[in-house]
Write a protein that holds these residues in place. Structure first.
Motif, PDB file in Angstrom:
ATOM      1  N   ILE A 180      44.521  39.998  46.832  1.00 21.41           N
ATOM      2  CA  ILE A 180      43.207  39.511  46.453  1.00 21.41           C
ATOM      3  C   ILE A 180      42.681  40.374  45.305  1.00 21.41           C
ATOM      4  CG2 ILE A 180      41.923  40.924  48.122  1.00 21.41           C
ATOM      5  CD1 ILE A 180      40.366  38.484  48.792  1.00 21.41           C
ATOM      6  N   ILE A 181      42.051  39.731  44.335  1.00 22.74           N
ATOM      7  CA  ILE A 181      41.465  40.490  43.220  1.00 22.74           C
ATOM      8  C   ILE A 181      39.977  40.183  43.195  1.00 22.74           C
ATOM      9  CG2 ILE A 181      41.438  40.810  40.705  1.00 22.74           C
ATOM     10  CD1 ILE A 181      44.444  39.855  40.833  1.00 22.74           C
ATOM     11  N   MET A 182      39.174  41.197  43.448  1.00 24.83           N
ATOM     12  CA  MET A 182      37.732  41.000  43.498  1.00 24.83           C
ATOM     13  C   MET A 182      37.151  41.189  42.091  1.00 24.83           C
ATOM     14  SD  MET A 182      37.243  40.423  46.653  1.00 24.83           S
ATOM     15  CE  MET A 182      35.469  40.424  46.621  1.00 24.83           C
ATOM     16  N   PRO A 209      43.315  51.946  47.737  1.00 23.96           N
ATOM     17  CA  PRO A 209      44.246  52.361  48.798  1.00 23.96           C
ATOM     18  C   PRO A 209      44.533  51.244  49.805  1.00 23.96           C
ATOM     19  CG  PRO A 209      42.423  53.919  48.516  1.00 23.96           C
ATOM     20  CD  PRO A 209      42.072  52.707  47.736  1.00 23.96           C
ATOM     21  N   ILE A 210      43.786  50.139  49.734  1.00 23.69           N
ATOM     22  CA  ILE A 210      44.045  49.027  50.670  1.00 23.69           C
ATOM     23  C   ILE A 210      45.131  48.136  50.065  1.00 23.69           C
ATOM     24  CG2 ILE A 210      43.010  47.057  51.890  1.00 23.69           C
ATOM     25  CD1 ILE A 210      40.258  48.500  51.218  1.00 23.69           C
ATOM     26  N   GLU A 211      46.227  48.008  50.761  1.00 24.05           N
ATOM     27  CA  GLU A 211      47.366  47.262  50.207  1.00 24.05           C
ATOM     28  C   GLU A 211      46.988  45.824  49.858  1.00 24.05           C
ATOM     29  OE1 GLU A 211      50.852  47.319  52.633  1.00 24.05           O
ATOM     30  OE2 GLU A 211      51.864  46.026  51.158  1.00 24.05           O
ATOM     31  N   GLY A 212      47.312  45.429  48.645  1.00 20.03           N
ATOM     32  CA  GLY A 212      47.059  44.059  48.205  1.00 20.03           C
ATOM     33  C   GLY A 212      45.615  43.794  47.808  1.00 20.03           C
ATOM     34  N   PHE A 213      44.776  44.812  47.827  1.00 21.94           N
ATOM     35  CA  PHE A 213      43.359  44.623  47.499  1.00 21.94           C
ATOM     36  C   PHE A 213      43.054  45.277  46.150  1.00 21.94           C
ATOM     37  CE2 PHE A 213      38.812  45.681  47.710  1.00 21.94           C
ATOM     38  CZ  PHE A 213      38.289  44.454  48.085  1.00 21.94           C
ATOM     39  N   TYR A 214      42.709  44.452  45.167  1.00 25.82           N
ATOM     40  CA  TYR A 214      42.489  44.927  43.797  1.00 25.82           C
ATOM     41  C   TYR A 214      41.072  44.549  43.347  1.00 25.82           C
ATOM     42  CZ  TYR A 214      47.560  45.222  43.891  1.00 25.82           C
ATOM     43  OH  TYR A 214      48.847  45.515  44.227  1.00 25.82           O
ATOM     44  N   THR A 215      40.593  45.278  42.332  1.00 21.86           N
ATOM     45  CA  THR A 215      39.262  44.965  41.796  1.00 21.86           C
ATOM     46  C   THR A 215      39.318  44.956  40.276  1.00 21.86           C
ATOM     47  OG1 THR A 215      38.536  47.268  41.680  1.00 21.86           O
ATOM     48  CG2 THR A 215      38.114  46.114  43.750  1.00 21.86           C
ATOM     49  N   VAL A 216      38.395  44.220  39.689  1.00 22.19           N
ATOM     50  CA  VAL A 216      38.321  44.157  38.233  1.00 22.19           C
ATOM     51  C   VAL A 216      36.868  43.879  37.863  1.00 22.19           C
ATOM     52  CG1 VAL A 216      38.782  41.657  38.008  1.00 22.19           C
ATOM     53  CG2 VAL A 216      39.593  43.206  36.231  1.00 22.19           C
ATOM     54  N   GLY A 217      36.484  44.193  36.632  1.00 28.51           N
ATOM     55  CA  GLY A 217      35.114  43.921  36.215  1.00 28.51           C
ATOM     56  C   GLY A 217      34.399  45.187  35.805  1.00 28.51           C
ATOM     57  N   ASP A 218      33.113  45.062  35.486  1.00 25.36           N
ATOM     58  CA  ASP A 218      32.428  46.212  34.884  1.00 25.36           C
ATOM     59  C   ASP A 218      31.986  47.290  35.876  1.00 25.36           C
ATOM     60  OD1 ASP A 218      30.179  45.005  35.961  1.00 25.36           O
ATOM     61  OD2 ASP A 218      29.289  44.476  34.030  1.00 25.36           O
ATOM     62  N   PHE A 254      43.977  44.498  31.855  1.00 26.53           N
ATOM     63  CA  PHE A 254      45.327  44.947  31.463  1.00 26.53           C
ATOM     64  C   PHE A 254      45.793  46.097  32.359  1.00 26.53           C
ATOM     65  CE2 PHE A 254      44.776  42.684  27.369  1.00 26.53           C
ATOM     66  CZ  PHE A 254      46.030  42.071  27.312  1.00 26.53           C
ATOM     67  N   ASN A 255      44.858  46.980  32.710  1.00 24.69           N
ATOM     68  CA  ASN A 255      45.212  48.088  33.609  1.00 24.69           C
ATOM     69  C   ASN A 255      45.666  47.527  34.963  1.00 24.69           C
ATOM     70  OD1 ASN A 255      45.194  51.065  34.058  1.00 24.69           O
ATOM     71  ND2 ASN A 255      43.722  50.529  35.657  1.00 24.69           N
ATOM     72  N   LEU A 256      44.968  46.470  35.399  1.00 25.84           N
ATOM     73  CA  LEU A 256      45.327  45.819  36.660  1.00 25.84           C
ATOM     74  C   LEU A 256      46.776  45.331  36.622  1.00 25.84           C
ATOM     75  CD1 LEU A 256      44.331  44.544  39.407  1.00 25.84           C
ATOM     76  CD2 LEU A 256      43.830  42.506  38.085  1.00 25.84           C
ATOM     77  N   MET A 257      47.161  44.746  35.481  1.00 23.30           N
ATOM     78  CA  MET A 257      48.541  44.252  35.364  1.00 23.30           C
ATOM     79  C   MET A 257      49.527  45.415  35.508  1.00 23.30           C
ATOM     80  SD  MET A 257      48.036  41.128  35.117  1.00 23.30           S
ATOM     81  CE  MET A 257      46.326  41.049  35.636  1.00 23.30           C
ATOM     82  N   LYS A 258      49.142  46.595  34.971  1.00 20.65           N
ATOM     83  CA  LYS A 258      50.047  47.755  35.068  1.00 20.65           C
ATOM     84  C   LYS A 258      50.134  48.254  36.498  1.00 20.65           C
ATOM     85  CE  LYS A 258      49.336  49.514  30.416  1.00 20.65           C
ATOM     86  NZ  LYS A 258      48.567  50.417  29.608  1.00 20.65           N
ATOM     87  N   VAL A 259      48.981  48.361  37.189  1.00 23.54           N
ATOM     88  CA  VAL A 259      49.021  48.948  38.531  1.00 23.54           C
ATOM     89  C   VAL A 259      49.555  47.957  39.575  1.00 23.54           C
ATOM     90  CG1 VAL A 259      47.295  50.741  38.117  1.00 23.54           C
ATOM     91  CG2 VAL A 259      46.538  48.505  38.918  1.00 23.54           C
ATOM     92  N   ILE A 260      49.432  46.680  39.310  1.00 24.67           N
ATOM     93  CA  ILE A 260      50.009  45.679  40.212  1.00 24.67           C
ATOM     94  C   ILE A 260      51.526  45.820  40.212  1.00 24.67           C
ATOM     95  CG2 ILE A 260      50.637  43.218  40.209  1.00 24.67           C
ATOM     96  CD1 ILE A 260      47.773  42.493  40.202  1.00 24.67           C
ATOM     97  N   ARG A 261      52.076  46.089  39.041  1.00 26.34           N
ATOM     98  CA  ARG A 261      53.528  46.217  38.937  1.00 26.34           C
ATOM     99  C   ARG A 261      54.007  47.440  39.673  1.00 26.34           C
ATOM    100  NH1 ARG A 261      53.360  45.314  33.047  1.00 26.34           N
ATOM    101  NH2 ARG A 261      52.702  43.157  33.041  1.00 26.34           N
TER     102      ARG A 261
END
Ligand code: FAD
Length: 474
Positions: free
Chosen positions: A270-272, A442-451, A467-474
């Protein structure tokens, strides 16, 4: 089971969804409102269109991060270049912020004469240009060890800019100029505030340089409204659900269960794209809420008061103005007002020989949220009247010719986009990177984006986070 569910169709949610979709991932995007963009959306009111908040698009110049996003996704936004990017009106002085540094130095020397301007503005130009073209660093928050590794990637950046990082900008500027006219400092502060959300005494000099230097980057006006840029960005995604507020998120063995009033879906990740400071109101999952709580102290309650006008298309205007007053404006945190006027050739915002105006000023959400209804209505009307008069007097608009006028407070933003704090994480010099949230958690599969996540607010800052999200997802 979906691969990625993205909650919130602001710049962050749209950019992340578009990048994942372009790399062949399965994505579904949920947006609460009937249109995309959040703070950077465009809405309809009585058959006319207005930009909600954001009006300027920076970072789309050749080789810059927003351009990379659109190139990677394979779509082109409809933009018109704005040069000067802003026209600052400070008392009786008019200072166009031209993109060309030499042309701008000529103007600043006429407005606030000082022998150090050439050196100062060349330094700003150099720092901003070098920073905006640096790459290779990333920031992870998934675990202590990953955070440490990621912080090492900032070493080249630190080495280059270290001497501008540890001193507040006011002290640096004072030392640089020898003397500092408080009137000129007001001019600088007004521009620093709109980018960093704090004034020069609270930012380091590098942040100050980025804030003052963004007008040397190519700046754009979005044709058809800022919201259309997000629509274009997500145009290749087949699963975009509008008018679809998510009401609950639950962690399961395999991922997450996401509930709205209409349906329940499962996703592996999930990406919040919603604000860190407000998401806990509607997420009922204790470990996610405790994660958000960790960053509650970064909330400075900064927000915005917005005034929307429709005026006749009776003369030529710049796209953007910043008006600076000698005094603080009541019920706000600022002496300056940002005024954007639609391009006359923009057939959506400037229909029927009219122009659409969005004006914004910094305020504190607490000035508005706890007021009883009559006081709230009175205060809102008082400020709207005052700002309308200021705009009309300065930009020579006949107040009687205004065809439509209404305003929005932090409360209004809360009702529509679920957030009343609108400044993201302020770029205060004490808000050091290792203490800030990243796009992974630290929660597996839980990502955030935005200001309210890494990296910062506005188009370039939020896209840097995607773009940082794309790097850390990998
Ligand atoms: C007044 C103002 C002027 C600005 N001017 C500029 C500018 O000129 N240029 C610039 O680059 N930046 C500007 N900014 C900053 C920029 O607009 C923001 O940093 C950026 O838009 C934030 O994007 P975001 O994706 O983080 O969040 P948001 O814009 O807050 O998007 C979050 C989205 O999530 C949705 N949402 C919330 N709850 C739910 C839910 N439960 N389910 C589904 N969806 C949900 C909301 O409706 C919203 O669309 C301005 C900001 C403001 C407030």
């Amino acid at each position: 089971m979906r691969e990625y569910a993205i909650i919130g169709g602001g710049i962050g949610g749209c950019a992340s969804a578009a990048l994942l979709n372009a790399s062949g991932k399965d994505v579904v995007l949920f947006e609460k409102e009937p249109y995309l963009g959040g703070c950077a959306s465009t809405f309809r009111h009585k058959n006319r269109y207005y930009n909600t908040g954001a009006t300027t698009l920076c970072g789309y110049g050749e080789g810059r991060i927003v351009r990379k996003l659109f190139d990677q996704v394979g779509v082109n936004p409809d933009l018109i270049r704005s040069d000067p990017s802003i026209v600052v009106i400070h008392g009786d002085k008019t200072i166009p912020r031209y993109q060309d540094v030499e042309r701008f130095i000529q103007v600043i020397n006429e407005a606030y004469p000082h022998p150090k301007h050439t050196d100062f503005w060349h330094l700003i130009y150099m720092l901003a240009t070098e920073f905006y073209t640096m790459e290779g660093y990333y920031y992870s928050n998934a675990s202590r060890i990953q955070k440490l590794y990621s912080l090492c990637s900032f070493y080249p950046l630190l080495r280059k800019f270290w001497r501008y990082l540890f001193e507040d900008a006011t002290t640096f500027i004072r030392r640089f100029y020898g003397t500092l006219d408080p009137y000129y400092l007001d001019f600088l502060d007004a521009q620093i505030l709109i980018v960093s959300q704090v004034k020069s005494d609270s930012v380091n000099f590098l942040t100050c340089a980025l804030a003052l230097g963004y007008t040397f980057e190519t700046n754009y006006y979005a044709v058809g409204g800022m919201g259309k840029v997000c629509e274009t960005l997500t145009s290749k995604i087949s699963d975009v659900h509008l008018s679809h507020p998510i009401t609950s998120i639950q962690k399961t063995d395999k991922g997450f269960q996401i509930l709205s009033h209409r349906e329940s879906i499962e996703a592996k990740a999930i990406i919040m794209g919603t604000s860190y400071f407000e998401s806990s109101q509607w997420i009922h999952e204790s470990n996610i809420n405790s994660y958000y709580k960790r960053y509650e102290h970064l909330n400075n309650h900064q927000s915005a008061f917005l005034l929307y006008l429709t005026i006749p298309n009776s003369r030529e205007f710049a796209h953007h103005y910043q008006l600076i007053s000698d005094n603080m404006i009541p019920f706000t945190l600022s002496k300056s007002l940002f005024v954007s006027i639609s391009d006359p050739n923009d057939t959506k915002l400037s229909s029927d020989s009219t122009l659409s105006v969005t004006a914004s000023i910094h305020t504190d959400e607490r000035i508005w949220l706890s007021l009883p209804k009559p006081e709230y209505t009175h205060q809102k009307e008082h400020l709207a009247t005052l700002l309308t008069q200021w705009i009309c007097d300065t930009l020579m608009i006949d107040e009687h010719s205004i065809l439509e006028r209404f305003a929005a407070t932090p409360k209004t933003f809360g009702r529509y986009i679920n957030r009343t704090q609108l400044g993201g994480i302020p770029m205060h010099r004490h808000n050091l990177l290792p203490n800030l949230p990243s796009n992974d958690t630290p929660i597996e599969g839980f990502y955030t984006v935005g200001d309210t996540s890494y990296a910062a607010q506005g188009w370039p800052g939020v896209v840097m986070g995607a773009f940082n999200l794309m790097k850390v997802i990998r």
